[in-house]
Design a protein around this motif. Structure first.
Motif, PDB file in Angstrom:
ATOM      1  N   GLU A 116       0.863  -1.193   0.000  1.00 18.48           N
ATOM      2  CA  GLU A 116       0.000   0.000   0.000  1.00 18.48           C
ATOM      3  C   GLU A 116       0.889   1.228   0.000  1.00 18.48           C
ATOM      4  O   GLU A 116       1.900   1.273   0.710  1.00 18.48           O
ATOM      5  CB  GLU A 116      -0.924   0.029   1.221  1.00 18.48           C
ATOM      6  N   TYR A 117       0.510   2.179  -0.825  1.00 20.05           N
ATOM      7  CA  TYR A 117       1.308   3.404  -0.878  1.00 20.05           C
ATOM      8  C   TYR A 117       0.593   4.527  -0.148  1.00 20.05           C
ATOM      9  O   TYR A 117      -0.557   4.822  -0.419  1.00 20.05           O
ATOM     10  CB  TYR A 117       1.600   3.855  -2.312  1.00 20.05           C
ATOM     11  N   LYS A 118       1.306   5.146   0.770  1.00 19.69           N
ATOM     12  CA  LYS A 118       0.828   6.364   1.417  1.00 19.69           C
ATOM     13  C   LYS A 118       1.912   7.393   1.189  1.00 19.69           C
ATOM     14  O   LYS A 118       3.074   7.164   1.539  1.00 19.69           O
ATOM     15  CB  LYS A 118       0.629   6.144   2.919  1.00 19.69           C
ATOM     16  N   GLY A 119       1.558   8.488   0.593  1.00 18.64           N
ATOM     17  CA  GLY A 119       2.586   9.485   0.339  1.00 18.64           C
ATOM     18  C   GLY A 119       2.019  10.770  -0.209  1.00 18.64           C
ATOM     19  O   GLY A 119       0.810  10.924  -0.364  1.00 18.64           O
ATOM     20  N   TYR A 143       1.829  13.200  -3.295  1.00 23.48           N
ATOM     21  CA  TYR A 143       1.899  12.946  -4.736  1.00 23.48           C
ATOM     22  C   TYR A 143       1.781  14.235  -5.534  1.00 23.48           C
ATOM     23  O   TYR A 143       0.894  15.060  -5.283  1.00 23.48           O
ATOM     24  CB  TYR A 143       0.775  11.982  -5.137  1.00 23.48           C
ATOM     25  N   PHE A 184       5.789  10.495  -6.244  1.00 21.50           N
ATOM     26  CA  PHE A 184       5.517  10.519  -4.806  1.00 21.50           C
ATOM     27  C   PHE A 184       6.737  11.075  -4.090  1.00 21.50           C
ATOM     28  O   PHE A 184       7.875  10.817  -4.474  1.00 21.50           O
ATOM     29  CB  PHE A 184       5.232   9.103  -4.293  1.00 21.50           C
ATOM     30  N   SER A 204      -3.282   7.619  -0.801  1.00 27.33           N
ATOM     31  CA  SER A 204      -3.074   6.273  -0.298  1.00 27.33           C
ATOM     32  C   SER A 204      -3.802   5.314  -1.229  1.00 27.33           C
ATOM     33  O   SER A 204      -4.967   5.535  -1.555  1.00 27.33           O
ATOM     34  CB  SER A 204      -3.628   6.156   1.123  1.00 27.33           C
ATOM     35  N   PHE A 209       5.146  -2.654  -5.826  1.00 29.82           N
ATOM     36  CA  PHE A 209       6.411  -1.964  -5.603  1.00 29.82           C
ATOM     37  C   PHE A 209       7.567  -2.774  -6.196  1.00 29.82           C
ATOM     38  O   PHE A 209       7.561  -4.004  -6.155  1.00 29.82           O
ATOM     39  CB  PHE A 209       6.668  -1.777  -4.100  1.00 29.82           C
ATOM     40  N   GLN A 240      14.371   4.009  -1.413  1.00 29.09           N
ATOM     41  CA  GLN A 240      13.082   3.435  -1.023  1.00 29.09           C
ATOM     42  C   GLN A 240      12.541   2.626  -2.197  1.00 29.09           C
ATOM     43  O   GLN A 240      12.762   2.978  -3.356  1.00 29.09           O
ATOM     44  CB  GLN A 240      12.087   4.553  -0.691  1.00 29.09           C
ATOM     45  N   CYS A 247       7.118   2.634  -6.276  1.00 27.26           N
ATOM     46  CA  CYS A 247       5.750   2.317  -6.699  1.00 27.26           C
ATOM     47  C   CYS A 247       5.716   2.147  -8.224  1.00 27.26           C
ATOM     48  O   CYS A 247       6.093   3.053  -8.954  1.00 27.26           O
ATOM     49  CB  CYS A 247       4.837   3.464  -6.277  1.00 27.26           C
ATOM     50  N   ARG A 282      -0.567   1.622 -10.389  1.00 26.75           N
ATOM     51  CA  ARG A 282      -1.560   2.543  -9.818  1.00 26.75           C
ATOM     52  C   ARG A 282      -2.955   1.966 -10.044  1.00 26.75           C
ATOM     53  O   ARG A 282      -3.182   1.235 -11.015  1.00 26.75           O
ATOM     54  CB  ARG A 282      -1.463   3.919 -10.496  1.00 26.75           C
TER      55      ARG A 282
END
Length: 515
Positions: free
Chosen positions: A122-125, A127, A134, A156, A161, A201, A204, A207
């Motif tokens: 899960e992506y939280k960032g 954008y 991100f 989110s 990834f 990191q 991602c 989408r």
């Protein structure tokens, strides 16, 4: 004997809007390098094209009230028209909406997933939609996107990834053991110190919040995110597929030179090499993050109202004037500055005065004194040796600069020889020699040496001013246009009759540029 291959690629232009002269500089730079390599005898493959997926395109198409495919078709066509207008000799104009590219990207994604290099999370960032990037809180500048300065949104979503972190140490070792890999060195230091050593990191690479992209074929809720889609174009279009190393791919890859703007060097020197390592493919031999062309000292933007477009400039000043300006005024590592006043100044001083005037004067004198017939004699002047020596070293000097990506310096080498030829006219005073019957053979020598000097300079001008070089060859009536023909001064055929003089570059008055 089979020619040695040379694969040069550029960044692919994003189809959100028409490219400005700063974007166009890159394709002209790549073209000059490709033309030079062809003249050196390489089998050149020159690839460029367009990047056509992503949320930004989906939104732009929606605003325009048309389907995304129709939108990108229109912009890709505009880009191609400008690349062609600038007389660029690309071998392949690729599009990321091409069906073969889409199919191979899906295979690449699946291979990386099966290998464990891609995983779901899960992506939280934060954008930035325009940059499709991100960011973490610490990467923001004054709370905004560090690349474009616009607002970022907190997002989110479920995403796949890519394990960038897995290849971090391997990439650091590669960069440190291949000092030529990233050019200029300042860009390499920036990548290593600011991004690699602090730790990568995971990236991602899919989408779910928009649909305009290549579907992940085993999870169609997801589309492949821009970097894995766009960056792989350099291999998907030369015969690569995960289970099929075609003869074309084996011959062409790796790229010899990958040419990109300094603003996107992070993606091309970090993400792209890690993707290639995952696929167990060799990395490009060299990545050059070229400087920007600034409009009056500022980055071009519509909001500042300082955007210049290649087609508008070409209409006013001509293709070769604009090619010359962008190549000459953007040094190896430092940004160049473009204004219309500077274009006019460069046209008048270099192109009209140094080059155009030399060609015009020499051809005019050949007609005035010998009915246009240029002949070699055994009589020499005290000034010949210096000029001939300078011209004899031009090829090696240009090669040295081009091999080190010093394109503006290579052009300066040619113009140094043109200046020396103009000086040679002043030293030998052909108008005085013409007055003395006994000096006519010396006059013939002077005009022969000048025509041969012009020919040699035109040979080396071909990568930069291709239309002008062709005009010069036609004017002096020669087909000796290869680099090999310049090894020994004096290859121009004695007894050749030159054409009628014509103005190659007219002087431009600043006050008339608006008319």
């Amino acid at each position: 004997m089979e020619k040695e291959k040379y694969y040069i690629s550029t960044a692919i232009a994003y189809t959100s809007s028409k490219p400005h002269i700063g974007n166009t500089y890159e394709i002209v730079l790549a073209d000059a390098i490709a033309r030079n390599k062809r003249l050196e005898g390489y089998d050149v493959y020159f690839q460029t094209g367009t990047d056509e997926h992503g949320e930004k395109i989906e939104l732009k198409a929606k605003e325009a009230g048309i389907e995304p495919q129709k939108y990108v078709d229109k912009v890709a066509s505009e880009i191609k028209v400008i690349w062609d207008l600038m007389d660029t000799t690309y071998d392949n104009f690729v599009r990321t909406t091409d069906k073969n590219h889409e199919k191979v990207v899906q295979h690449i994604f699946k291979k990386m997933y099966d290998k464990g290099d891609i995983y779901k999370g899960e992506y939280k960032g934060l954008y930035c939609t325009p940059c499709e990037s991100f960011w973490t809180e610490t990467q923001l500048v004054d709370g905004k996107c560090p690349d474009c300065g616009r607002e970022v949104l907190s997002k989110s979503e479920e995403a796949y990834f890519f394990k960038l972190s897995k290849y971090q140490d391997k990439l650091i070792k590669y960069i440190e053991s291949h000092p030529e890999f990233i050019q200029p060195e300042s860009r390499k230091n920036e990548m290593v110190n600011n991004f690699l050593k602090p730790g990568l990191q995971d990236l991602c690479v899919s989408r779910t919040s928009f649909k305009w992209g290549i579907p992940v074929d085993f999870d169609d809720k997801h589309v492949v995110y821009v970097w894995l889609d766009a960056l792989t174009n350099y291999i998907t279009n030369i015969g690569y597929d995960v289970d099929n190393a075609t003869e074309e791919f084996t011959k062409k890859w790796p790229a010899d030179l990958h040419l990109i703007g300094k603003d996107i060097i992070r993606f091309h020197t970090l993400y792209w090499p890690c993707f290639l390592m995952s696929l167990e493919l060799p990395l490009p031999k060299q990545i050059f993050g070229h400087p920007w062309l600034l409009s009056g000292g500022d980055k071009m933007s519509k909001s500042k109202g300082n955007v210049l477009y290649a087609d508008d400039l070409v209409e006013k000043y001509g293709v070769d004037t604009i090619r010359y300006f962008v190549l000459h005024e953007t040094p190896f590592a430092d940004d160049g500055i473009i204004t219309e006043d500077l274009i006019i100044e460069r046209n008048n001083t270099d192109l009209a005065n140094i080059l155009g005037n030399l060609v015009n004067r020499t051809i005019s004198m050949s007609h005035k004194y010998f009915d246009g017939v240029v002949s070699k004699t055994d009589i020499s002047t005290e000034f010949d040796a210096s000029l001939i020596d300078k011209l004899s070293h031009l090829g090696e000097n240009v090669k040295s600069k081009m091999d080190n990506l010093r394109i503006a310096d290579a052009i300066d080498e040619i113009f140094s020889c043109l200046r020396a030829s103009n000086k040679y006219i002043d030293e030998t005073t052909p108008w005085l020699l013409a007055k003395d019957e006994k000096e006519l053979d010396k006059l013939r020598t002077v005009l022969y040496n000048l025509i041969e000097s012009i020919r040699i300079c035109a040979v080396y001008l071909q990568p930069f001013l291709p239309q002008t070089a062709l005009k010069i060859f036609k004017l002096i009536n020669t087909d000796l246009t290869s680099y090999e023909s310049t090894i020994d001064f004096g290859a121009y055929v004695s007894g050749t009759k030159v054409g009628e003089a014509e103005i190659l570059f007219g002087r431009i008055e600043k006050e008339s540029k608006e008319s």
